[in-house]
Design an enzyme around this catalytic site. Sequence first.
Site, PDB file in Angstrom:
ATOM      1  N   TYR A 152       0.690  -1.086  -0.114  1.00  0.00           N
ATOM      2  CA  TYR A 152       0.107   0.030   0.008  1.00  0.00           C
ATOM      3  C   TYR A 152       0.854   1.117  -0.005  1.00  0.00           C
ATOM      4  O   TYR A 152       0.697   2.142  -0.812  1.00  0.00           O
ATOM      5  CB  TYR A 152      -0.981   0.006   1.404  1.00  0.00           C
ATOM      6  CG  TYR A 152      -1.980   1.085   1.172  1.00  0.00           C
ATOM      7  CD1 TYR A 152      -3.008   1.280   0.186  1.00  0.00           C
ATOM      8  CD2 TYR A 152      -1.717   2.341   2.292  1.00  0.00           C
ATOM      9  CE1 TYR A 152      -3.781   2.369   0.643  1.00  0.00           C
ATOM     10  CE2 TYR A 152      -2.609   3.160   2.217  1.00  0.00           C
ATOM     11  CZ  TYR A 152      -3.480   3.326   1.584  1.00  0.00           C
ATOM     12  OH  TYR A 152      -4.562   4.378   1.707  1.00  0.00           O
TER      13      TYR A 152
HETATM   14  N1  LIG Z   1      -9.731   5.390   4.418  1.00  0.00           N
HETATM   15  C1  LIG Z   1      -8.520   6.006   4.653  1.00  0.00           C
HETATM   16  O1  LIG Z   1      -7.893   5.819   5.869  1.00  0.00           O
HETATM   17  C2  LIG Z   1      -7.625   6.276   3.529  1.00  0.00           C
HETATM   18  C3  LIG Z   1      -6.303   7.177   4.020  1.00  0.00           C
HETATM   19  C4  LIG Z   1      -5.582   7.911   3.079  1.00  0.00           C
HETATM   20  C5  LIG Z   1      -6.151   7.588   1.691  1.00  0.00           C
HETATM   21  N2  LIG Z   1      -6.909   6.616   1.599  1.00  0.00           N
HETATM   22  C6  LIG Z   1      -7.602   6.357   0.045  1.00  0.00           C
HETATM   23  O2  LIG Z   1      -8.663   6.758  -0.328  1.00  0.00           O
HETATM   24  C7  LIG Z   1      -9.085   6.144  -1.584  1.00  0.00           C
HETATM   25  C8  LIG Z   1     -10.627   5.676  -0.954  1.00  0.00           C
HETATM   26  O3  LIG Z   1     -10.483   5.105   0.169  1.00  0.00           O
HETATM   27  P1  LIG Z   1     -11.811   4.790   1.154  1.00  0.00           P
HETATM   28  O4  LIG Z   1     -11.235   5.087   2.405  1.00  0.00           O
HETATM   29  O5  LIG Z   1     -12.924   5.593   0.664  1.00  0.00           O
HETATM   30  O6  LIG Z   1     -12.090   3.057   0.814  1.00  0.00           O
HETATM   31  P2  LIG Z   1     -13.456   2.353   0.296  1.00  0.00           P
HETATM   32  O7  LIG Z   1     -12.835   0.965   0.664  1.00  0.00           O
HETATM   33  O8  LIG Z   1     -14.490   2.745   1.245  1.00  0.00           O
HETATM   34  O9  LIG Z   1     -13.533   2.999  -1.042  1.00  0.00           O
HETATM   35  C9  LIG Z   1     -12.870   2.410  -2.066  1.00  0.00           C
HETATM   36  C10 LIG Z   1     -13.547   2.012  -3.477  1.00  0.00           C
HETATM   37  O10 LIG Z   1     -12.665   1.710  -4.730  1.00  0.00           O
HETATM   38  C11 LIG Z   1     -13.428   0.632  -5.127  1.00  0.00           C
HETATM   39  N3  LIG Z   1     -12.305  -0.097  -5.778  1.00  0.00           N
HETATM   40  C12 LIG Z   1     -11.653  -1.118  -5.285  1.00  0.00           C
HETATM   41  N4  LIG Z   1     -11.121  -1.758  -6.118  1.00  0.00           N
HETATM   42  C13 LIG Z   1     -11.286  -1.276  -7.464  1.00  0.00           C
HETATM   43  C14 LIG Z   1     -10.810  -1.225  -8.812  1.00  0.00           C
HETATM   44  N5  LIG Z   1     -10.135  -2.510  -9.043  1.00  0.00           N
HETATM   45  N6  LIG Z   1     -11.444  -0.615  -9.882  1.00  0.00           N
HETATM   46  C15 LIG Z   1     -12.429   0.290  -9.282  1.00  0.00           C
HETATM   47  N7  LIG Z   1     -12.892   0.596  -8.223  1.00  0.00           N
HETATM   48  C16 LIG Z   1     -12.319   0.075  -7.159  1.00  0.00           C
HETATM   49  C17 LIG Z   1     -14.141   0.107  -4.058  1.00  0.00           C
HETATM   50  O11 LIG Z   1     -15.231  -0.756  -4.655  1.00  0.00           O
HETATM   51  C18 LIG Z   1     -14.687   0.902  -3.102  1.00  0.00           C
HETATM   52  O12 LIG Z   1     -15.963   1.569  -3.697  1.00  0.00           O
HETATM   53  C19 LIG Z   1      -8.187   5.001  -1.647  1.00  0.00           C
HETATM   54  O13 LIG Z   1      -7.335   5.311  -2.838  1.00  0.00           O
HETATM   55  C20 LIG Z   1      -7.291   4.885  -0.364  1.00  0.00           C
HETATM   56  O14 LIG Z   1      -6.496   4.246  -0.529  1.00  0.00           O
HETATM   57  C21 LIG Z   1      -7.880   6.199   2.505  1.00  0.00           C
END
Ligand SMILES: NC(=O)c1ccc[n+]([C@@H]2O[C@H](COP(=O)([O-])OP(=O)(O)OC[C@H]3O[C@@H](n4cnc5c(N)ncnc54)[C@H](O)[C@@H]3O)[C@@H](O)[C@H]2O)c1
Length: 255
Positions: A158
Amino acid sequence: MTTARPLEGRHAVVTGGARGIGLAIAQRCMASGASVALWDVEAAALADAVRQLAPLGTVTSALVDVRDEDQIARAASQSQENFGGIDILVNNAGVLGPTVSAWEHTPAQWRNVLDINLTGAWLCCRAIVPVMLARQRGRIVNIASVAGKEGNGFNAAYSASKAGLISLTKSLGKELALSGVLVNCITPSAADTAVFADVPAEHREQLRSALLARVPMGRFVEVDEVAAMAAWLASDDCSFSTGAVFDISGGRSMY
Ligand SMILES: NC(=O)c1ccc[n+]([C@@H]2O[C@H](COP(=O)([O-])OP(=O)(O)OC[C@H]3O[C@@H](n4cnc5c(N)ncnc54)[C@H](O)[C@@H]3O)[C@@H](O)[C@H]2O)c1
């Protein structure tokens, strides 16, 4: 000059837009006047998201796995046909992958995280940058993570994927600097979303507490806070920043 609806008339593609941070970004873009296409792999979540967002304006959805360049090309053409172009790309789709030592990832797990979080974003840029260049305008917002700056222990794939996404942002920002297409990324600290769902229940609280302990402001970032930053980066108000990394980590990473 800031207006109440700074994204009026713009069309935004939000990958991973069916839930969590992506859904919040889509909602904020629509409230700011944009039409939005949600690209995601979760059909049921996409349908729920469309139902939730429809009262705000025009929203479409497409089943797109960001690992698949053909699905991306088809959905990008659809957006162009329906909306005359794509003004905003938010590369948000992402997975956490396994929470294990770096050497304990299987090659398949490692490749999958890199394929979704980094190559997926690149494939979307590959399809949509030419569309933006044709009109000499666009905004690309990549959702990276503080993990990409710091290299979190036990989430090496990640962290490496997000470091790569930060670097892709900088390369593209330089390449497109004179084109009217601005490329920036956001590095949130932990948000309380379903991204942790794949972590085994017995480790989940431990991981969340460890992540929270590093945040001087002592809380999770709200998805709406990330969405507000993304919507600003997607607007014309963001006019002299490109290839830049925007921190939103409650003081965790002050660089
Ligand atoms: N939640 C956290 O703590 C956090 C912190 C920093 C960054 N992020 C980043 O923010 C972004 C969103 O994360 P989130 O927390 O909303 O997570 P989440 O799991 O709620 O949402 C992620 C979304 O991406 C979709 N997804 C997964 N694989 C996919 C693919 N191959 N093609 C298309 N869609 C796909 C999932 O179905 C989901 O709807 C991510 O890139 C994550 O790394 C999250």
